[in-house]
Design an enzyme around this catalytic site. Structure first.
Site, PDB file in Angstrom:
ATOM      1  N   PHE A 210      -7.257  -0.793   1.486  1.00 21.68           N
ATOM      2  CA  PHE A 210      -6.706  -0.205   2.462  1.00 21.68           C
ATOM      3  C   PHE A 210      -5.346  -1.030   3.018  1.00 21.68           C
ATOM      4  O   PHE A 210      -6.114  -1.970   4.147  1.00 21.68           O
ATOM      5  CB  PHE A 210      -6.876   0.340   3.538  1.00 21.68           C
ATOM      6  CG  PHE A 210      -8.016   1.406   2.384  1.00 21.68           C
ATOM      7  CD1 PHE A 210      -7.964   2.689   2.663  1.00 21.68           C
ATOM      8  CD2 PHE A 210      -8.762   1.231   1.598  1.00 21.68           C
ATOM      9  CE1 PHE A 210      -8.728   3.731   2.075  1.00 21.68           C
ATOM     10  CE2 PHE A 210     -10.040   2.182   1.292  1.00 21.68           C
ATOM     11  CZ  PHE A 210     -10.250   3.319   1.436  1.00 21.68           C
ATOM     12  N   ASP A 211      -3.880  -0.668   3.720  1.00 21.74           N
ATOM     13  CA  ASP A 211      -3.772  -1.141   4.514  1.00 21.74           C
ATOM     14  C   ASP A 211      -3.870  -0.533   5.979  1.00 21.74           C
ATOM     15  O   ASP A 211      -4.905   0.627   6.153  1.00 21.74           O
ATOM     16  CB  ASP A 211      -1.397  -0.615   4.451  1.00 21.74           C
ATOM     17  CG  ASP A 211      -1.301  -0.681   6.157  1.00 21.74           C
ATOM     18  OD1 ASP A 211      -0.931  -2.247   6.562  1.00 21.74           O
ATOM     19  OD2 ASP A 211       0.275  -1.061   6.106  1.00 21.74           O
ATOM     20  N   GLY A 212      -3.724  -0.545   6.851  1.00 24.33           N
ATOM     21  CA  GLY A 212      -4.408  -0.617   8.369  1.00 24.33           C
ATOM     22  C   GLY A 212      -3.214   0.448   9.051  1.00 24.33           C
ATOM     23  O   GLY A 212      -4.123   1.598   8.672  1.00 24.33           O
TER      24      GLY A 212
END
Length: 368
Positions: A210-212
């Site tokens: 996941f990106d944040g």
């Protein structure tokens, strides 16, 4: 085993004169023959409200490039005719296929540990295809021995209205417009893209990256970068280090993954857990990483690994991780992941979406 034991298979008697002289089949051979004829028993589908429901469109699960070309150029009637003529030919695997296989591998482990639990992944095929195409989709699913029992075929209407009824935790589609509809309805969703080259991924461990910001978290911090630049962003993150970020569109999906991970942890299998999660963010660890980690902690969540890249490209790191899927809100990072062989999915949420991404030119509807 003692001589005369009734459990011992008896040898065939001598044939009568004139009778067939070929040896009679042994009991073990006969049993194997009939076992192979019997249909394979599949596990029972869980109730949607008890499971982690993953809704996947047909064009995400399978490659349908030729079929989509026919639909776009020749219309729905020719498209249906083509599908009927080829319904005994299975589709090739699409970008979501390895992800779905990994979900099923996790389910097998969960069923071994918790035979009566319905807290597993439940995969739903959600498509606006006509029901006539269903036979080819069913044949393809059976060809690859996938356990997908729930279908939602809407015959040209948008399937988004059904996602909440299925208690959907994640919706994957090749249709960006449908994904935006789902996001607007508060459903975790992403547009999935095929990688530029094939890279082998784990068949025993589900890996999700996941990106944040604007994926797990809100786009609060990205708005500051866009409006005031990086220096102001670093000042803001330091001042608000102990204030959790608001949740982003995929926070609930990470939460569901974490819940299933804990079922393995409780059996002493943390190091052997078949689910592994990654935070892969352009944030700098020293300047803005603490707030991201403290936000996850405040939610009672964690990722197994956290990679703070300080603006460096994500593709090379993802090539090492080899996730089954990587979620990001910026197409720049999605394209970089694709180039390195990663199946990437775009989350159309937040300030990073350009007007062109948020409202693309009207296209012909897809047979997804």
């Amino acid at each position: 085993m003692e001589l005369g034991d009734p459990r011992e298979p008896r040898e065939p008697r001598e044939p009568r004169p004139g009778a067939e002289t070929a040896a009679a089949p042994r009991w073990e051979e006969t049993k194997t023959f009939y076992d192979n004829l019997a249909p394979k028993k599949k596990p029972k589908s869980p109730k949607p409200q008890n499971a982690v429901t993953i809704a996947v469109s047909s064009r995400a699960l399978f490659r349908m490039d030729e079929e989509q070309r026919i639909y776009t150029e020749q219309g729905v009637e020719e498209y249906v005719r083509y599908q009927l003529e080829h319904e005994n030919e299975p589709f090739s695997p699409g970008p979501a296929f390895p992800f779905v296989k990994a979900l099923e591998a996790v389910n097998r482990r969960l069923r071994e540990l918790y035979p009566d639990s319905e807290d597993i992944f439940d995969i739903v095929l959600v498509t606006n295809n006509h029901a006539q195409v269903g036979v080819r989709l069913i044949n393809s699913i059976n060809h690859y021995d996938l356990f997908i029992e729930r279908f939602c075929m809407t015959g040209g209407n948008s399937p988004i209205c059904y996602l909440k009824a299925y208690h959907t935790n994640l919706y994957l589609s090749a249709d960006a417009e449908k994904v935006r509809e789902a996001i607007d309805e508060g459903i975790a969703a992403a547009t999935i893209f095929s990688p530029s080259r094939d890279v082998a991924v784990s068949q025993s461990q589900l890996r999700v990256a996941f990106d944040g910001d604007a994926v797990l978290f809100s786009d609060e911090s990205e708005r500051i970068v866009k409006a005031h630049g990086l220096d102001r962003f670093f000042e803001h993150e330091k001042a608000h280090e102990n204030k959790p970020l608001a949740q982003g569109p995929l926070k609930g999906f990470l939460e569901a993954l974490g819940r299933l991970q804990k079922k393995f942890y409780s059996k002493g299998l943390r190091l052997e857990c078949p689910i592994r999660t990654y935070l892969v963010t352009a944030r700098s660890a020293a300047s803005s990483g603490a707030r991201a980690l403290k936000t996850l902690r405040s939610w009672g969540l964690e990722t197994d690994e956290a990679l703070f890249l300080a603006g460096a490209p994500k593709g090379p790191l993802l090539e090492k991780i080899r996730p089954h899927i990587f979620f990001d809100d910026q197409m720049f990072h999605v394209a970089g992941a694709q180039e390195m062989g990663t199946v990437a999915a775009h989350v159309p949420y937040g300030v990073a979406q350009t007007p062109q991404q948020a409202a693309p030119a009207k296209q012909a509807p897809s047979a997804q």
